[in-house]
Structure formats: structure tokens, C-alpha cells
Design an enzyme around this catalytic site. Sequence first.
Site, mmCIF file in Angstrom:
data_model
loop_
_atom_site.group_PDB
_atom_site.id
_atom_site.type_symbol
_atom_site.label_atom_id
_atom_site.label_comp_id
_atom_site.label_asym_id
_atom_site.label_seq_id
_atom_site.Cartn_x
_atom_site.Cartn_y
_atom_site.Cartn_z
ATOM 1 N N GLU A 19 -13.901 -0.814 6.512
ATOM 2 C CA GLU A 19 -13.999 0.289 5.929
ATOM 3 C C GLU A 19 -15.433 0.846 5.030
ATOM 4 O O GLU A 19 -15.753 -0.604 4.715
ATOM 5 C CB GLU A 19 -12.655 0.436 4.562
ATOM 6 C CG GLU A 19 -12.760 1.920 4.043
ATOM 7 C CD GLU A 19 -11.564 2.061 3.519
ATOM 8 O OE1 GLU A 19 -10.365 1.723 4.042
ATOM 9 O OE2 GLU A 19 -11.445 2.305 2.219
ATOM 10 N N TYR A 39 0.818 -1.289 0.140
ATOM 11 C CA TYR A 39 -0.133 0.022 0.046
ATOM 12 C C TYR A 39 0.730 1.337 0.095
ATOM 13 O O TYR A 39 0.347 2.162 -0.551
ATOM 14 C CB TYR A 39 -0.995 0.011 1.330
ATOM 15 C CG TYR A 39 -1.804 1.368 1.302
ATOM 16 C CD1 TYR A 39 -2.631 1.842 0.229
ATOM 17 C CD2 TYR A 39 -1.674 2.108 2.332
ATOM 18 C CE1 TYR A 39 -3.290 2.825 0.460
ATOM 19 C CE2 TYR A 39 -2.376 3.368 2.483
ATOM 20 C CZ TYR A 39 -3.293 3.530 1.265
ATOM 21 O OH TYR A 39 -4.045 4.766 1.341
#
Length: 323
Positions: free
Chosen positions: A313, A141
Site C-alpha cells: 500500500e 479490520y
Amino acid sequence: MPILRQEYLSANAVTDTAQLLAQPGVLALVNFGDLCEPGEQPGIIPLGMPSLSDKPWEVIRYGDSVAERGTDEHCQWSVIEDVLCVATWIAPQDCSDIEAATEVAYGRLFRVIQSKGFPYPFRIWNFMPDINRGDGDREEYKKFCVGRERAFDDYHVAPREYPAASALGHHAQGAVIYLLAGRNSGVHHENPRQQPAYKYPREYGPSSPSFARATSLALRSKPQVFVSGTASIIGHNTQAVDDLQQQLAITLDNIQHLLQHVEQAESELSAVRVYLRHPQDLPLAQALINARLPESVVNFIYADICRSQLLVEIEALATPSSP
């Protein structure tokens, strides 16, 4: 006046994708499944992450015209009136250098939206494999964030011009980035409860994440708010590690606080994607989310979150309630 809509459909509701794409107002079809590769025709966007709630399709609708579609720069695009949707994929072998591949992929997207006359992205989605693999600055990421920031710099996009976005990990091969873009710029918003992601301290990587907490845009109607992927973060710190119930509560509170800040607290939420790291968390997440939101507007998706401590999320589209 037209608004942009993102609606979830069951497998039984989508028996002929070509026929659906030919309907007036259908901009694109997003597929929640196991493949992350270019669709059979422009307008179909496979993400490589399955739906946990048996809603494998999302249809993006806008206006009342039949979409024009095509392929340029290894990107597939669809346009209806003043909204352009563009998707590009990163081949599995190129994901071994996700930093470089991301910069190249964003470059393709930016060239297409500029050449088509839609230079302002207002919502971006990023899905890649092994998002949490690697230590320190070598985490996938963080390397993705470096490539994304370089691409924004290459095209002179300033931090305050970053649009709403989500970035999640899947368990398929390859990566996909897709976006919605307009002819005019939206308004990008931050959440007072959270530090702007592009101002995160160095501990989160050599390049901070390049996105706004939300982007609002009036598409010939009242402004809609595109809420970025939101998690259990206050300031820049992860909250309630290993506690799904608390992470969900904090995440929903963050979204509500954001909407209050942009004076859209009374908006109706739709296109709610709840990304879950662990499929076994689905019953608890469904019970908590469905107590607050209509089941029809929510899709639960199996995905890895950008921080390894995060279990969930949530993103959404907020539309002003009808008078």
C-alpha cells in the site's frame, strides 16, 4: 508562503528529540520503530512499525513558529499557526475489543480538535495489531471500521466529509491514531478508477471504510493533496493477487490517475510511504519505486495491509511544482 512538509530522517540525524521539537516549524516527530505507546513528550508519535529503509524518523514541518504542545483527553497535541496534530493510543488490553476502543479513541480526538478550534481533520493515520486476524465480520479490520464509522456518526461527520486516511497493521502491542486538522475544511476527493470506500458492498464488512481517496487543502499557499493509503484495487476488487510487481504498478497508476482527476498531475510527490507485507519484498519494491521517485522522499515500512490479498500500500503528499 508556508507549505506542510513531511521529511524522512536517519537515526544519525535525530540525536536530540527535545532539541528538534524546539526548533521553529517542527510540528511533530513520527517514529518508525517497535513501540506503539505514548511518546516521552507531546510531539513524538511512535507507530510500532519499523522502517525497512533505515529512516526511523519523519519530521512534520509547518510555518516558522515554535509549536505549542500539551496533553488533553489522553491525547497528545501540537499546534503551529493553523495546523493541529493530535495523537492518541489504545492500550494493548483494550485492543481485545478494537471496535469499542476505536470509537472511544476517535471520540477523544474529535473532542480535542473541536476544543482547540481545529474542527476539520484533513489527514488521519490508524495503526493497530493483528489487522487481518479473524474470519468474516470478526476480522479485526472490519471491527475497527465499525468503531470508526460509529465515531463519525457520533460527531455528525457525513460520508462526503470523510478525510484522507490510512489504516495498517503492525506487529507491536497497542494501537495509535493520529491526525492533522485545520480551522477550515479541505476538499475530499474520490478516484474514478475506484469505488468510494464508504460505498463498498456488504462483503467488505458491516461498515464500509470511512475515508476519502485524497483530501486537498490550501494552507496559505497552493493546495496540497494528501493521498490516502492506496492499493491494487480497481472498482472495489483486489487486482494481481500474489504479484507484487503488478500490485505496485496498479497502485502507482491509481495514484497518478487520482492526481490527474484533481488536476494536480504535475505535482511533486513527497512523504511517500510504501507499506510492505513481506520484508523480503524490499529489494524488488525499491528497484521499482526508486526508478520512478527520488529515494529521499520514499520510506519503506513493514506493515500488514487491510486486505490479506494485498502485498503493498502506498500513500503520499502531492505539492504543486514550483514555476
